[in-house]
Design a protein around this motif. Structure first.
Motif, PDB file in Angstrom:
ATOM      1  N   GLN A 155       0.826  -1.204   0.000  1.00 29.02           N
ATOM      2  CA  GLN A 155       0.000   0.000   0.000  1.00 29.02           C
ATOM      3  C   GLN A 155       0.862   1.256   0.000  1.00 29.02           C
ATOM      4  N   MET A 156       1.874   1.294   0.862  1.00 34.13           N
ATOM      5  CA  MET A 156       2.687   2.497   0.981  1.00 34.13           C
ATOM      6  C   MET A 156       3.570   2.711  -0.246  1.00 34.13           C
ATOM      7  N   THR A 157       4.026   1.633  -0.869  1.00 36.69           N
ATOM      8  CA  THR A 157       4.838   1.766  -2.078  1.00 36.69           C
ATOM      9  C   THR A 157       4.045   2.444  -3.186  1.00 36.69           C
ATOM     10  N   ALA A 158       2.795   2.024  -3.369  1.00 33.93           N
ATOM     11  CA  ALA A 158       1.933   2.651  -4.378  1.00 33.93           C
ATOM     12  C   ALA A 158       1.624   4.100  -4.003  1.00 33.93           C
ATOM     13  N   HIS A 159       1.414   4.340  -2.730  1.00 36.30           N
ATOM     14  CA  HIS A 159       1.097   5.677  -2.240  1.00 36.30           C
ATOM     15  C   HIS A 159       2.263   6.640  -2.498  1.00 36.30           C
ATOM     16  N   LEU A 160       3.474   6.222  -2.183  1.00 34.89           N
ATOM     17  CA  LEU A 160       4.642   7.072  -2.413  1.00 34.89           C
ATOM     18  C   LEU A 160       4.811   7.369  -3.893  1.00 34.89           C
ATOM     19  N   ARG A 161       4.564   6.368  -4.726  1.00 38.96           N
ATOM     20  CA  ARG A 161       4.699   6.567  -6.173  1.00 38.96           C
ATOM     21  C   ARG A 161       3.702   7.616  -6.674  1.00 38.96           C
ATOM     22  N   ASP A 162       2.452   7.546  -6.199  1.00 36.78           N
ATOM     23  CA  ASP A 162       1.443   8.528  -6.623  1.00 36.78           C
ATOM     24  C   ASP A 162       1.831   9.939  -6.199  1.00 36.78           C
ATOM     25  N   GLU A 163       2.378  10.063  -5.005  1.00 36.89           N
ATOM     26  CA  GLU A 163       2.798  11.387  -4.550  1.00 36.89           C
ATOM     27  C   GLU A 163       3.948  11.920  -5.399  1.00 36.89           C
ATOM     28  N   GLU A 164       4.924  11.068  -5.670  1.00 38.42           N
ATOM     29  CA  GLU A 164       6.115  11.511  -6.382  1.00 38.42           C
ATOM     30  C   GLU A 164       5.856  11.769  -7.865  1.00 38.42           C
ATOM     31  N   GLU A 165       4.964  10.993  -8.482  1.00 38.88           N
ATOM     32  CA  GLU A 165       4.744  11.106  -9.914  1.00 38.88           C
ATOM     33  C   GLU A 165       3.584  12.037 -10.274  1.00 38.88           C
ATOM     34  N   LEU A 166       2.622  12.206  -9.370  1.00 35.60           N
ATOM     35  CA  LEU A 166       1.451  13.024  -9.680  1.00 35.60           C
ATOM     36  C   LEU A 166       1.362  14.290  -8.837  1.00 35.60           C
ATOM     37  N   LEU A 167       1.247  14.101  -7.530  1.00 32.72           N
ATOM     38  CA  LEU A 167       0.894  15.232  -6.677  1.00 32.72           C
ATOM     39  C   LEU A 167       2.041  16.212  -6.449  1.00 32.72           C
ATOM     40  N   PHE A 168       3.182  15.700  -6.015  1.00 30.43           N
ATOM     41  CA  PHE A 168       4.272  16.602  -5.668  1.00 30.43           C
ATOM     42  C   PHE A 168       4.796  17.413  -6.850  1.00 30.43           C
ATOM     43  N   PRO A 169       4.998  16.815  -8.024  1.00 29.38           N
ATOM     44  CA  PRO A 169       5.445  17.639  -9.161  1.00 29.38           C
ATOM     45  C   PRO A 169       4.455  18.747  -9.498  1.00 29.38           C
ATOM     46  N   SER A 170       3.170  18.456  -9.340  1.00 31.29           N
ATOM     47  CA  SER A 170       2.165  19.463  -9.657  1.00 31.29           C
ATOM     48  C   SER A 170       2.141  20.586  -8.630  1.00 31.29           C
ATOM     49  N   ILE A 171       2.382  20.242  -7.373  1.00 27.55           N
ATOM     50  CA  ILE A 171       2.481  21.279  -6.342  1.00 27.55           C
ATOM     51  C   ILE A 171       3.681  22.168  -6.629  1.00 27.55           C
ATOM     52  N   LYS A 172       4.785  21.584  -7.025  1.00 24.06           N
ATOM     53  CA  LYS A 172       5.975  22.375  -7.334  1.00 24.06           C
ATOM     54  C   LYS A 172       5.744  23.264  -8.559  1.00 24.06           C
ATOM     55  N   GLN A 173       5.020  22.740  -9.548  1.00 24.40           N
ATOM     56  CA  GLN A 173       4.699  23.559 -10.717  1.00 24.40           C
ATOM     57  C   GLN A 173       3.806  24.728 -10.324  1.00 24.40           C
ATOM     58  N   LEU A 174       2.899  24.481  -9.418  1.00 19.78           N
ATOM     59  CA  LEU A 174       2.008  25.540  -8.947  1.00 19.78           C
ATOM     60  C   LEU A 174       2.808  26.678  -8.324  1.00 19.78           C
ATOM     61  N   VAL A 175       3.769  26.318  -7.485  1.00 20.31           N
ATOM     62  CA  VAL A 175       4.588  27.325  -6.811  1.00 20.31           C
ATOM     63  C   VAL A 175       5.422  28.098  -7.823  1.00 20.31           C
ATOM     64  N   GLN A 176       5.982  27.398  -8.787  1.00 20.99           N
ATOM     65  CA  GLN A 176       6.931  28.016  -9.714  1.00 20.99           C
ATOM     66  C   GLN A 176       6.257  28.776 -10.857  1.00 20.99           C
ATOM     67  N   ARG A 177       5.037  28.370 -11.225  1.00 24.03           N
ATOM     68  CA  ARG A 177       4.388  28.951 -12.386  1.00 24.03           C
ATOM     69  C   ARG A 177       3.766  30.308 -12.099  1.00 24.03           C
ATOM     70  N   GLY A 178       3.225  30.482 -10.901  1.00 28.30           N
ATOM     71  CA  GLY A 178       2.598  31.760 -10.586  1.00 28.30           C
ATOM     72  C   GLY A 178       1.095  31.723 -10.727  1.00 28.30           C
ATOM     73  N   PRO A 179       0.454  32.891 -10.744  1.00 32.10           N
ATOM     74  CA  PRO A 179      -1.004  32.987 -10.660  1.00 32.10           C
ATOM     75  C   PRO A 179      -1.763  32.225 -11.721  1.00 32.10           C
ATOM     76  N   ALA A 180      -1.210  32.041 -12.910  1.00 34.62           N
ATOM     77  CA  ALA A 180      -1.971  31.364 -13.958  1.00 34.62           C
ATOM     78  C   ALA A 180      -1.916  29.853 -13.832  1.00 34.62           C
ATOM     79  N   GLY A 181      -1.116  29.332 -12.889  1.00 33.86           N
ATOM     80  CA  GLY A 181      -0.934  27.897 -12.769  1.00 33.86           C
ATOM     81  C   GLY A 181      -2.147  27.182 -12.207  1.00 33.86           C
ATOM     82  N   ASP A 182      -2.274  25.933 -12.586  1.00 29.32           N
ATOM     83  CA  ASP A 182      -3.321  25.065 -12.052  1.00 29.32           C
ATOM     84  C   ASP A 182      -2.625  23.982 -11.248  1.00 29.32           C
TER      85      ASP A 182
END
Length: 249
Positions: free
Chosen positions: A133-160
């Protein structure tokens, strides 16, 4: 009583908010059996009432914790992209290593002591399920959620928050991660119960001691890991996404 707590905190604030403001307070809650990670959304007053301790006692202990040397890590002040990277480097790497190591210990102990201590067989089986369970969970965070959060921070107001996913998926994915955290917390609690609080029996071998010691360490570290995500990273990411969306409208 004058209590030296971070600005804005009170007994009506949640347990998670207290620990997010100063991680040294985590030890206070843990000492009284109050969950500050998966159960961190409850108000402090409610959590105290459930455990039968007075708010005044908790406040006094919290003040004592904050008067100890050092200021503790100020996780709540870190940028979201930095915090996401920190979680991966500090906790994801550790989690993967420990899942495999403890699985080996659990299998060996169950094989050697399962007849006399059948709970060790249950522990080995439950740990394998937790690892998957945790292996799949870590993968989802690293491949989906965390990169998108970082893009949000770096992109600015127009980011999703999650540009590669359908609208509304940000909240849905974070909700999914939170639900999986609850499942992990329940599993860790069951492992602690099965092990009798990680108490090695008199006939336990060195591997038995290594197993229970590693499990206890893993539980404590995972509680901090989940706290950083549930109480700091996820809510701040959602708030930032709302701010960005409002600015772009």
């Amino acid at each position: 009583m004058t209590i030296n707590l971070p600005l804005g905190l009170s007994e009506s604030k949640s347990v998670g908010e207290w620990v997010a403001a100063d991680y040294r307070l985590a030890n206070v809650f843990s000492r009284h059996g109050i969950d500050f990670c998966c159960g961190g959304s409850r108000p402090v007053a409610e959590a105290c009432a459930e455990k039968g301790i007075s708010v005044e006692t908790l406040l006094s202990e919290a003040q004592g914790a904050r008067e100890t040397s050092g200021v503790g890590e100020q996780y709540n002040q870190w940028s979201l992209d930095f915090l996401a990277d920190y979680i991966v480097n500090q906790f994801h790497v550790y989690t993967r290593e420990m899942l495999g190591q403890v699985d080996q210990y659990a299998g060996a102990v169950a094989h050697a002591h399962g007849a006399a201590h059948p709970e060790t067989v249950m522990i080995a089986t439950l740990w394998r399920s937790l690892a998957a369970q945790m292996t799949a969970h870590l993968r989802d965070e690293e491949e989906l959620l965390f990169p998108s959060i970082k893009q949000l921070v770096q992109r600015g107001p127009a980011g999703d928050l999650l540009p590669s996913l359908a609208p509304g998926s940000a909240q849905a994915l974070i909700a999914q991660m939170g639900a999986e955290h609850e499942e992990v917390g329940d599993t860790l609690a069951e492992l602690e119960r099965l092990s009798g609080g990680y108490a090695v029996p008199a006939d336990g071998c060195n591997t038995y001691r290594a197993l229970y010691g590693s499990m206890a360490e893993f539980e404590a570290t995972t509680k901090k890991h989940i706290h950083l995500e549930n109480n700091i990273l996820f809510p701040k990411a959602l708030r930032l996404a709302q701010e960005r969306a409002g600015a772009a409208a």
